[in-house]
Design an enzyme around this catalytic site. Sequence first.
Site, PDB file in Angstrom:
ATOM      1  N   GLU A   1      -2.173 -15.882  13.127  1.00 19.42           N
ATOM      2  CA  GLU A   1      -1.217 -14.796  12.589  1.00 19.42           C
ATOM      3  C   GLU A   1      -1.773 -13.553  12.429  1.00 19.42           C
ATOM      4  OE1 GLU A   1      -0.015 -17.528   9.588  1.00 19.42           O
ATOM      5  OE2 GLU A   1      -1.399 -16.807   8.382  1.00 19.42           O
ATOM      6  N   PRO A   2      -2.103 -12.849  13.219  1.00 18.63           N
ATOM      7  CA  PRO A   2      -2.912 -11.623  13.297  1.00 18.63           C
ATOM      8  C   PRO A   2      -2.008 -10.430  12.867  1.00 18.63           C
ATOM      9  CG  PRO A   2      -2.790 -11.962  15.509  1.00 18.63           C
ATOM     10  CD  PRO A   2      -1.976 -13.197  14.797  1.00 18.63           C
TER      11      PRO A   2
ATOM     12  N   ARG B   1      -4.772   3.903   2.391  1.00 13.53           N
ATOM     13  CA  ARG B   1      -5.913   2.964   2.482  1.00 13.53           C
ATOM     14  C   ARG B   1      -7.138   3.535   2.043  1.00 13.53           C
ATOM     15  NH1 ARG B   1      -7.305   0.739   6.684  1.00 13.53           N
ATOM     16  NH2 ARG B   1      -7.448  -1.421   5.836  1.00 13.53           N
TER      17      ARG B   1
ATOM     18  N   TYR C   1      -8.508   1.164  -0.738  1.00 12.41           N
ATOM     19  CA  TYR C   1      -9.581   0.236  -0.009  1.00 12.41           C
ATOM     20  C   TYR C   1     -10.875   0.931   0.236  1.00 12.41           C
ATOM     21  CZ  TYR C   1      -5.599  -2.792   1.034  1.00 12.41           C
ATOM     22  OH  TYR C   1      -4.647  -3.639   0.936  1.00 12.41           O
TER      23      TYR C   1
ATOM     24  N   CYS D   1      -1.050  15.601  -6.708  1.00 10.96           N
ATOM     25  CA  CYS D   1      -1.712  16.431  -7.723  1.00 10.96           C
ATOM     26  C   CYS D   1      -2.713  15.355  -8.608  1.00 10.96           C
ATOM     27  CB  CYS D   1      -0.806  16.682  -8.733  1.00 10.96           C
ATOM     28  SG  CYS D   1       0.076  18.404  -8.183  1.00 10.96           S
ATOM     29  N   GLU D   2      -3.496  14.852  -7.742  1.00 12.48           N
ATOM     30  CA  GLU D   2      -4.605  13.972  -8.363  1.00 12.48           C
ATOM     31  C   GLU D   2      -5.592  13.905  -6.904  1.00 12.48           C
ATOM     32  OE1 GLU D   2      -4.276   9.313  -8.610  1.00 12.48           O
ATOM     33  OE2 GLU D   2      -2.104  10.440  -9.139  1.00 12.48           O
TER      34      GLU D   2
ATOM     35  N   TYR E   1      -0.695  -1.491   7.818  1.00 17.34           N
ATOM     36  CA  TYR E   1      -0.675  -1.193   6.204  1.00 17.34           C
ATOM     37  C   TYR E   1      -0.798   0.056   5.953  1.00 17.34           C
ATOM     38  CZ  TYR E   1      -2.072  -6.335   6.854  1.00 17.34           C
ATOM     39  OH  TYR E   1      -2.088  -7.468   7.415  1.00 17.34           O
TER      40      TYR E   1
END
Length: 417
Positions: free
Chosen positions: A268-269, A307, A311, A337-338, A365
């Site tokens: 299930e990729p 991402r 991550y 604004c960060e 993702y």
Amino acid sequence: MVLNEGRYEFAGNVDPLAICETYGCPVYIYDSSVITKQYKRLVDAIEVPNFKINYACKALTNINILRHLRTLGSGLDTVSIQEVELGLKAGFNPTDIVYTPNCVSFEEIEKAVAYGVKINIDNISILELFGDRFPNHPVCIRINPHIYAGGNSKISVGHIDSKFGISFHQIPLVKRIVKSLNINVEGLHMHTGSDILDVEVFLRGADILFNTAMEFEGLSYLDFGSGFKVPYKPNDISTDIEELGSNISKRFNDFCSNYGSELTLMFEPGKFLVSEAGYFLTKVNVVKQTISTIFAGVDSGLNHLIRPMFYGSHHEIFNVSNPEGKSRIYTVVGYICETDTFGVNRKITEIKEGDILAFKNAGAYCSTMASNYNSRYRPAEVLVHEGEAHLIKKRETMDDLLRNQVEIPTLANTLAQ
Ligand SMILES: *Cc1c(COP(=O)(O)O)cnc(C)c1O
């Protein structure tokens, strides 16, 4: 996207800059031919009589992507009832959808049963409840093989303290429950996490699944989950699908002859099928030279592609507007604004304000994790399919931002005065 005679293009000579002209920036662009290529590569790598791929659709849920995978013969792996419903809307048969929930309400599982999809259970208390409520309804059991895999602790889900799956040490208990409630176990499943580098680690998990499977009669499939790593950088290590395929096929065929029946092997990729098919195109708003750095600031941020910040993922960035210029070193940042840094000290061909930068590996993702932070609209999405660019998701508008906001009349009236 490839460089051809000094300009970037998609399959069928589709021009990425023309897509930006037509649909605006930022925009996600997917190339269906890459998805097809990856799907076929996995099919070709596996040599067993019964093989099934279930696309893990949380990676990218646009209905056109789901339909494209369905035409290739794929089933669907889903993690929420909404994904199940999207799959049904996309035209999948319920029996081609696997529902693999974690910590969801039992009402949601009841709904999935009513839809007739395959149910994957990953918790002993749910197994007991399920067996009690739906005797004879087939289930799959998610086993946790306690393998530590995954490039990042957030996406490693098969280790000993993971919230996913039922520990293989608890199999005696599972067997007692299955026997006393007369539960029909049709499959066993494992998914050790994303970004498994190592074929050996994967096979160790698989061996645990084979051993566990010998303890259950009447199985019809074994689902080995996913976690295939794709390259993100040039020369990156990626899962050797052909090596993995030949090893697992051999072991699976041996298992089936020991077990005494011909089961179906499932994978299930998500990432493997769609990551490399996607590009995220942004326009450069500012080029800013500080004492030590040249920043390129684009019209996007962690609201659209989180991402790198979430991550620490690496996404290659290149300048679509200047394919063959001389390279300089840039830090690419967003407009939120960060601090939202996409990439530090990247070698990119010279950037001018107004240029279009593309991020690679933007199929999996990325758009599914986008938000409206800073009240920005989520981007448009385009699918390049059979030589043509199709809009598959419109850019949001102010109406979308306000759609579910409910105005309190007295407050609205105060402002009107
Ligand atoms: C997310 C997920 C996958 C897909 O993982 P990839 O790394 O994208 O291939 C497969 N199975 C389950 C149960 C998942 O939750």
